[in-house]
Design a protein around this motif. Structure first.
Motif, PDB file in Angstrom:
ATOM      1  N   ALA A   1      55.640  33.463  36.569  1.00  0.00           N
ATOM      2  CA  ALA A   1      54.302  33.052  36.120  1.00  0.00           C
ATOM      3  C   ALA A   1      53.355  33.129  37.311  1.00  0.00           C
ATOM      4  O   ALA A   1      53.714  32.744  38.417  1.00  0.00           O
ATOM      5  N   PRO A   2      52.162  33.664  37.101  1.00  0.00           N
ATOM      6  CA  PRO A   2      51.221  33.785  38.210  1.00  0.00           C
ATOM      7  C   PRO A   2      50.823  32.413  38.750  1.00  0.00           C
ATOM      8  O   PRO A   2      50.577  31.493  38.001  1.00  0.00           O
ATOM      9  N   SER A   3      50.809  32.311  40.082  1.00  0.00           N
ATOM     10  CA  SER A   3      50.465  31.034  40.686  1.00  0.00           C
ATOM     11  C   SER A   3      48.949  30.916  40.847  1.00  0.00           C
ATOM     12  O   SER A   3      48.405  29.852  41.049  1.00  0.00           O
ATOM     13  N   GLU A   4      48.288  32.086  40.748  1.00  0.00           N
ATOM     14  CA  GLU A   4      46.835  32.073  40.920  1.00  0.00           C
ATOM     15  C   GLU A   4      46.128  31.892  39.577  1.00  0.00           C
ATOM     16  O   GLU A   4      46.714  32.105  38.531  1.00  0.00           O
ATOM     17  N   ARG A   5      44.866  31.560  39.658  1.00  0.00           N
ATOM     18  CA  ARG A   5      44.088  31.434  38.432  1.00  0.00           C
ATOM     19  C   ARG A   5      43.813  32.815  37.881  1.00  0.00           C
ATOM     20  O   ARG A   5      43.797  33.790  38.626  1.00  0.00           O
ATOM     21  N   PRO A   6      43.551  32.916  36.564  1.00  0.00           N
ATOM     22  CA  PRO A   6      43.235  34.224  35.981  1.00  0.00           C
ATOM     23  C   PRO A   6      42.056  34.849  36.718  1.00  0.00           C
ATOM     24  O   PRO A   6      41.087  34.165  37.051  1.00  0.00           O
ATOM     25  N   VAL A   7      42.165  36.133  36.984  1.00  0.00           N
ATOM     26  CA  VAL A   7      41.078  36.828  37.670  1.00  0.00           C
ATOM     27  C   VAL A   7      40.770  38.156  36.987  1.00  0.00           C
ATOM     28  O   VAL A   7      41.616  38.723  36.305  1.00  0.00           O
ATOM     29  N   GLY A   8      39.562  38.633  37.192  1.00  0.00           N
ATOM     30  CA  GLY A   8      39.174  39.935  36.665  1.00  0.00           C
ATOM     31  C   GLY A   8      39.016  39.961  35.157  1.00  0.00           C
ATOM     32  O   GLY A   8      39.294  38.984  34.459  1.00  0.00           O
ATOM     33  N   PRO A   9      38.568  41.108  34.623  1.00  0.00           N
ATOM     34  CA  PRO A   9      38.374  41.239  33.174  1.00  0.00           C
ATOM     35  C   PRO A   9      39.697  41.299  32.434  1.00  0.00           C
ATOM     36  O   PRO A   9      40.727  41.678  33.005  1.00  0.00           O
ATOM     37  N   ALA A  10      39.681  40.910  31.186  1.00  0.00           N
ATOM     38  CA  ALA A  10      40.881  40.980  30.351  1.00  0.00           C
ATOM     39  C   ALA A  10      40.436  41.040  28.896  1.00  0.00           C
ATOM     40  O   ALA A  10      39.346  40.588  28.548  1.00  0.00           O
ATOM     41  N   LEU A  11      41.274  41.624  28.051  1.00  0.00           N
ATOM     42  CA  LEU A  11      40.951  41.785  26.637  1.00  0.00           C
ATOM     43  C   LEU A  11      41.933  40.999  25.778  1.00  0.00           C
ATOM     44  O   LEU A  11      43.000  40.597  26.238  1.00  0.00           O
ATOM     45  N   LEU A  12      41.572  40.802  24.517  1.00  0.00           N
ATOM     46  CA  LEU A  12      42.480  40.161  23.581  1.00  0.00           C
ATOM     47  C   LEU A  12      43.571  41.158  23.214  1.00  0.00           C
ATOM     48  O   LEU A  12      43.435  42.366  23.416  1.00  0.00           O
ATOM     49  N   ARG A  13      44.641  40.683  22.654  1.00  0.00           N
ATOM     50  CA  ARG A  13      45.761  41.540  22.292  1.00  0.00           C
ATOM     51  C   ARG A  13      45.361  42.570  21.237  1.00  0.00           C
ATOM     52  O   ARG A  13      44.721  42.234  20.234  1.00  0.00           O
ATOM     53  N   SER A  14      45.717  43.821  21.477  1.00  0.00           N
ATOM     54  CA  SER A  14      45.471  44.894  20.508  1.00  0.00           C
ATOM     55  C   SER A  14      46.411  46.050  20.844  1.00  0.00           C
ATOM     56  O   SER A  14      46.520  46.466  22.004  1.00  0.00           O
ATOM     57  N   VAL A  15      47.092  46.546  19.842  1.00  0.00           N
ATOM     58  CA  VAL A  15      48.085  47.616  20.025  1.00  0.00           C
ATOM     59  C   VAL A  15      47.442  48.904  20.556  1.00  0.00           C
ATOM     60  O   VAL A  15      46.396  49.325  20.066  1.00  0.00           O
ATOM     61  N   PRO A  16      48.056  49.548  21.554  1.00  0.00           N
ATOM     62  CA  PRO A  16      47.521  50.798  22.090  1.00  0.00           C
ATOM     63  C   PRO A  16      47.829  51.957  21.146  1.00  0.00           C
ATOM     64  O   PRO A  16      48.892  51.990  20.513  1.00  0.00           O
TER      65      PRO A  16
END
Length: 240
Positions: A76-91
């Motif tokens: 599990a990441p020890s840092e806080r969430p960083v940068g852009p991110a999207l909701l779940r969606s199948v590629p």
């Protein structure tokens, strides 16, 4: 990416005494179980120079599976969430402009024995992603696997080793969005010393791992000795 025995990614090269040939070891990250599968494939080692993008890159798919590789559970990441991110969606489609790659996706699941099933062996231009893991664009490391070659010729990730830092990777998703990733590095690792934690561990930002076979082809083992891994991060996104 890693593991079982079956379909593989093979260039025009074929494994002696084999009808089907080996396949890439499809990397699968079992979120709760921490089981990963790493690539194996058929053929001979790749050339030193970047080959011309295969014609297959406009429509062929991927092969089998082989071997398994146990890895540490995702950290599990020890840092806080960083940068852009999207909701779940199948590629649905992967495009790498600098390599001439334009390929459809198929979801990969774990089969009997906890091994990741390979994509269809009749389409060398198809890429697979572990459908129970992170989708491309979500926060975390999304795993995408493709063959370097098959028993019939070059495959979708034939030129992955020549991808340069700064190059872009576009992934169209089922929700109509297009996630654009920027390549950070492309590295080759011995399968015997594959850095599972670095490749598969959870991350505080939206990351992408493109994996295929590489290095010398071991005719005795009927397998490539290395894995090529492209590390990339989500740079931007737009509606399709």
């Amino acid at each position: 990416m890693a593991a079982p025995q079956s379909p593989g990614s093979a260039h025009t090269r074929t494994a002696p005494g084999s009808t089907l040939g080996r396949a890439l070891m499809w990397p699968a990250v079992t979120a709760g179980l921490g089981m990963l599968l790493i690539y194996n494939s058929f053929g001979t080692s790749a050339d030193d120079k970047p080959p011309a993008p295969p014609a297959a890159a406009v429509a062929p798919a991927v092969p089998e599976v082989l071997g398994s590789h146990a890895a540490p559970r995702p950290v599990a990441p020890s840092e806080r969430p960083v940068g852009p991110a999207l909701l779940r969606s199948v590629p649905t489609r992967l495009q790498i402009p600098s390599l001439g790659v334009n390929a459809p996706f198929t979801g990969l699941a774990l089969g009997a024995g906890g091994r990741l099933n390979p994509p269809p062996a009749n389409d060398p231009n198809m890429v697979g992603w572990f459908k129970d893991g992170v989708t491309p664009g979500e926060r975390g490391a999304s795993i995408v696997a493709g063959h370097v070659d098959t028993m019939t010729g070059p495959a979708v990730f034939l030129s992955l080793q020549f991808l340069k830092p700064g190059a872009t990777v576009d992934i169209t998703r089922a929700d109509g969005s297009v996630a654009t990733f920027k390549v950070d590095s492309v590295e080759t690792f011995s399968k015997a010393k594959f850095p599972d934690k670095r490749v598969y561990s959870d991350t505080p930002s939206a990351q992408l791992r493109l994996i295929t076979c590489g290095g010398p082809y071991n005719k005795t083992a009927k397998d490539y000795e290395d894995n090529v891994v492209a590390f990339a991060h989500l740079d931007s996104s737009k509606n399709g």
